[in-house]
Scaffold this motif. Structure first.
Motif, PDB file in Angstrom:
ATOM      1  N   LYS A  67       0.936  -1.054  -0.109  1.00  0.00           N
ATOM      2  CA  LYS A  67       0.005   0.059   0.060  1.00  0.00           C
ATOM      3  C   LYS A  67       0.937   1.053  -0.095  1.00  0.00           C
ATOM      4  CE  LYS A  67      -3.840   2.421   2.384  1.00  0.00           C
ATOM      5  NZ  LYS A  67      -4.751   1.981   3.554  1.00  0.00           N
ATOM      6  N   VAL A  68       0.512   2.303  -0.963  1.00  0.00           N
ATOM      7  CA  VAL A  68       1.382   3.453  -0.817  1.00  0.00           C
ATOM      8  C   VAL A  68       0.944   4.338   0.141  1.00  0.00           C
ATOM      9  CG1 VAL A  68       1.741   5.588  -2.440  1.00  0.00           C
ATOM     10  CG2 VAL A  68       1.658   3.284  -3.778  1.00  0.00           C
ATOM     11  N   ILE A  84      -1.477   8.377  -3.082  1.00  0.00           N
ATOM     12  CA  ILE A  84      -1.598   7.683  -1.675  1.00  0.00           C
ATOM     13  C   ILE A  84      -2.779   6.720  -1.529  1.00  0.00           C
ATOM     14  CG2 ILE A  84      -1.731   7.872   0.858  1.00  0.00           C
ATOM     15  CD1 ILE A  84       0.092  10.444   0.473  1.00  0.00           C
ATOM     16  N   GLY A  85      -2.542   5.646  -0.849  1.00  0.00           N
ATOM     17  CA  GLY A  85      -3.660   4.643  -0.837  1.00  0.00           C
ATOM     18  C   GLY A  85      -3.847   3.695  -2.021  1.00  0.00           C
ATOM     19  N   GLY A 295       5.769   3.130   0.987  1.00  0.00           N
ATOM     20  CA  GLY A 295       4.543   2.378   1.387  1.00  0.00           C
ATOM     21  C   GLY A 295       4.833   1.418   2.312  1.00  0.00           C
ATOM     22  N   LEU A 296       3.863   0.481   2.510  1.00  0.00           N
ATOM     23  CA  LEU A 296       3.878  -0.605   3.404  1.00  0.00           C
ATOM     24  C   LEU A 296       3.739  -1.983   2.869  1.00  0.00           C
ATOM     25  CD1 LEU A 296       4.149  -1.233   6.702  1.00  0.00           C
ATOM     26  CD2 LEU A 296       1.722  -1.036   6.570  1.00  0.00           C
ATOM     27  N   MET A 297       4.695  -2.920   2.974  1.00  0.00           N
ATOM     28  CA  MET A 297       4.549  -4.249   2.542  1.00  0.00           C
ATOM     29  C   MET A 297       4.208  -5.229   3.574  1.00  0.00           C
ATOM     30  SD  MET A 297       7.409  -6.333   0.471  1.00  0.00           S
ATOM     31  CE  MET A 297       8.205  -7.559   1.865  1.00  0.00           C
ATOM     32  N   GLU A 298       2.987  -6.026   3.327  1.00  0.00           N
ATOM     33  CA  GLU A 298       2.743  -6.809   4.325  1.00  0.00           C
ATOM     34  C   GLU A 298       2.589  -8.307   3.740  1.00  0.00           C
ATOM     35  OE1 GLU A 298      -0.527  -6.444   7.418  1.00  0.00           O
ATOM     36  OE2 GLU A 298      -1.622  -7.622   5.801  1.00  0.00           O
TER      37      GLU A 298
END
Length: 489
Positions: A67-68, A84-85, A295-298
């Motif tokens: 997610k950005v 973003i998003g 961003g975030l990586m999961e």
């Protein structure tokens, strides 16, 4: 050593004039396709083992999301980063480098950190490691380096002498060696390590402005490492420790995350920056180019079938949507060829159509036939272009801005003018007293079975990086550093 010198040749018997430096356009690259010797070495290297990967053979993988969270739209036209998003699905694979499929997860070894982002504009593959640098900067030496880390051709066993012989003759490896034998050389789990693109890549925007970037994946779980003693103990108890930990965590709903960041250098600054920004053995100081949030990586879903999804996953650094691209990094330039070439050999020419590798967007191309063609092979549609039957056409709007290069085609000595010691010394000086003690102990343990003349050669590199560094390793090996310093003087 024999007094008779034998000259290296190509497979066709032609004498090799330079086996240390790739042919590039100017000292900083890029690599030229006409470098037949480089292409021969890499193509042969990719075909040395079947069926497991030559490097990064043992790994663990999982699906997830990206997610950005930060705005970098001014740097790139890629739709993923337009606001973003935005988000996309991804598949990540982590691996050791030198060990075979049955090797222990807790070996002292860099870890591969590869992520395939399934964007709406096609796949973006980030093929990196858990270290920001690498052992070499010229791709002509890659197969030699890996051979030195593999098995002795006579005994079939891993051999410290081979490793240290190569490293001691390749001072550009010192930065990575210092990292590898420090605390971060053995991550406690795959969830507790950072990832890096290591290479310099590029971003470009709608105005045709290019930026050089380095990607960073910062673990939200925090950095945790194993001591050499704990790693050896765990290896005796569970060869699959890292693979088991990642699978179990995701299965239990404990989803690991990484904050994705970049360093950004405007294209024009590369020409005057004191360091070669495309040198894989160097980092960019954060004081000059601070981290920018992206961003975030999961990771949140385990594969259903290890072979189909992890073993057959195929990453290649040339996969990037418009607005993203490579750089003149010589190692990266060669990997653009080497990775897909290895996949075609190991998995088959249609590897990109396998479920784990295929894009999540429409695909239109003229690739046909080949082994393991497992779909409709595009039916009756034409297999050539241009054509008069509504076949897919190229889109000039996606053209990357031109890259200005200059220089005479030659094999430039990559060690001339390069400082291979300052950043390695800086890394040593950043360590606490306890971390330095463990580094010295790890190095001494690995160097103990190595012939004395190789020990001496390597200690000189440590000393040039930092006198204390060299002195302490020498002392641990029972070598009088003053004798070495006097000899060098």
């Amino acid at each position: 050593m024999s007094e008779t010198r034998r000259f290296m040749t190509t497979a066709a018997g032609t004498v090799v004039a330079d086996n240390q430096n790739s042919m590039t356009a100017g000292p900083r690259g890029p690599v030229l396709m006409q470098d037949h010797h480089l292409m021969e070495k890499m193509a042969h290297f990719n075909r040395e083992r079947i069926p497991e990967r030559v490097v990064h053979a043992k790994g663990a993988g999982a699906y997830g999301t990206f997610k950005v969270t930060g705005d970098i739209s001014k740097y790139t036209r890629a739709k993923l980063f337009s606001r973003i998003g935005n988000s996309c699905e991804l598949f990540a694979r982590f691996s050791t480098v030198a060990g075979e499929l049955g090797s222990a997860d807790t070996a002292r070894d860099p870890r591969g950190f590869a992520v395939k982002f399934y964007t709406e504009e096609g796949n973006w593959d980030m093929v990196g490691n858990n270290t920001p640098i690498f052992f070499i900067r010229d791709p002509l030496k890659f197969s030699d380096f890996i051979h030195s880390q593999k098995r002795d051709p006579r005994t079939g066993m891993r051999d410290n002498t081979m490793q240290w012989d190569f490293w001691s003759l390749s001072p550009e490896s010192l930065h990575q060696v210092t990292w590898l034998f420090g605390d971060r050389g053995i991550p406690a789990t795959l969830r507790n390590m950072d990832g890096f693109s290591s290479h310099t890549y590029s971003l470009w925007n709608d105005e045709g402005e290019r930026y050089w970037v380095k990607w960073h994946f910062k673990t939200v779980q925090g950095i945790k490492n194993l001591t050499a003693e704990d790693a050896a103990r765990i290896a005796g108890e569970d060869l699959d420790h890292h693979r088991r930990d990642l699978f179990t965590a995701i299965e239990n709903g404990d989803f690991p995350q990484w904050r994705v960041m970049i360093q950004v250098m405007p294209e024009h600054e590369a020409e005057t920056y004191p360091l070669n920004p495309f040198d894989l053995t160097k980092v960019w100081p954060h004081a000059d180019y601070p981290l920018i949030e992206v961003g975030l990586m999961e990771l949140n879903r385990n594969p259903e079938n290890y072979f189909a999804e992890v073993e057959q996953s195929a990453f290649e650094p040339g996969n990037a949507p418009a607005g993203m691209g490579p750089s003149p990094d010589k190692m990266l330039q060669a990997r653009l060829l080497s990775y897909p070439d290895a996949h075609r050999y190991r998995i088959g020419v249609n590897y990109a159509a396998l479920d784990v590798n295929k894009p999540r967007c429409p695909v239109h191309h003229y690739h046909r036939d080949g082994q393991t063609r497992f779909d409709g092979n595009f039916g009756r549609s034409p297999n050539y272009q241009p054509n008069s039957f509504d076949g897919p056409v190229d889109d000039p709007a996606m053209r990357e801005p031109p890259l200005r290069i200059s220089g005479d085609a030659a094999r430039y000595d990559h060690r001339v003018g390069n400082d291979d010691y300052t950043q390695a010394g800086n890394l040593y000086r950043l360590m606490s007293a306890e971390e330095r003690g463990r580094l010295v102990a790890n190095l001494a343990g690995a160097l103990t079975p190595v012939p004395r003349f190789i020990q001496v050669r390597q200690i000189n590199h440590f000393y040039r990086a930092d006198p204390e560094y060299g002195t302490r390793v020498a002392s641990a090996l029972g070598i009088d550093i003053q004798t070495l310093v006097g000899r060098a003087a």
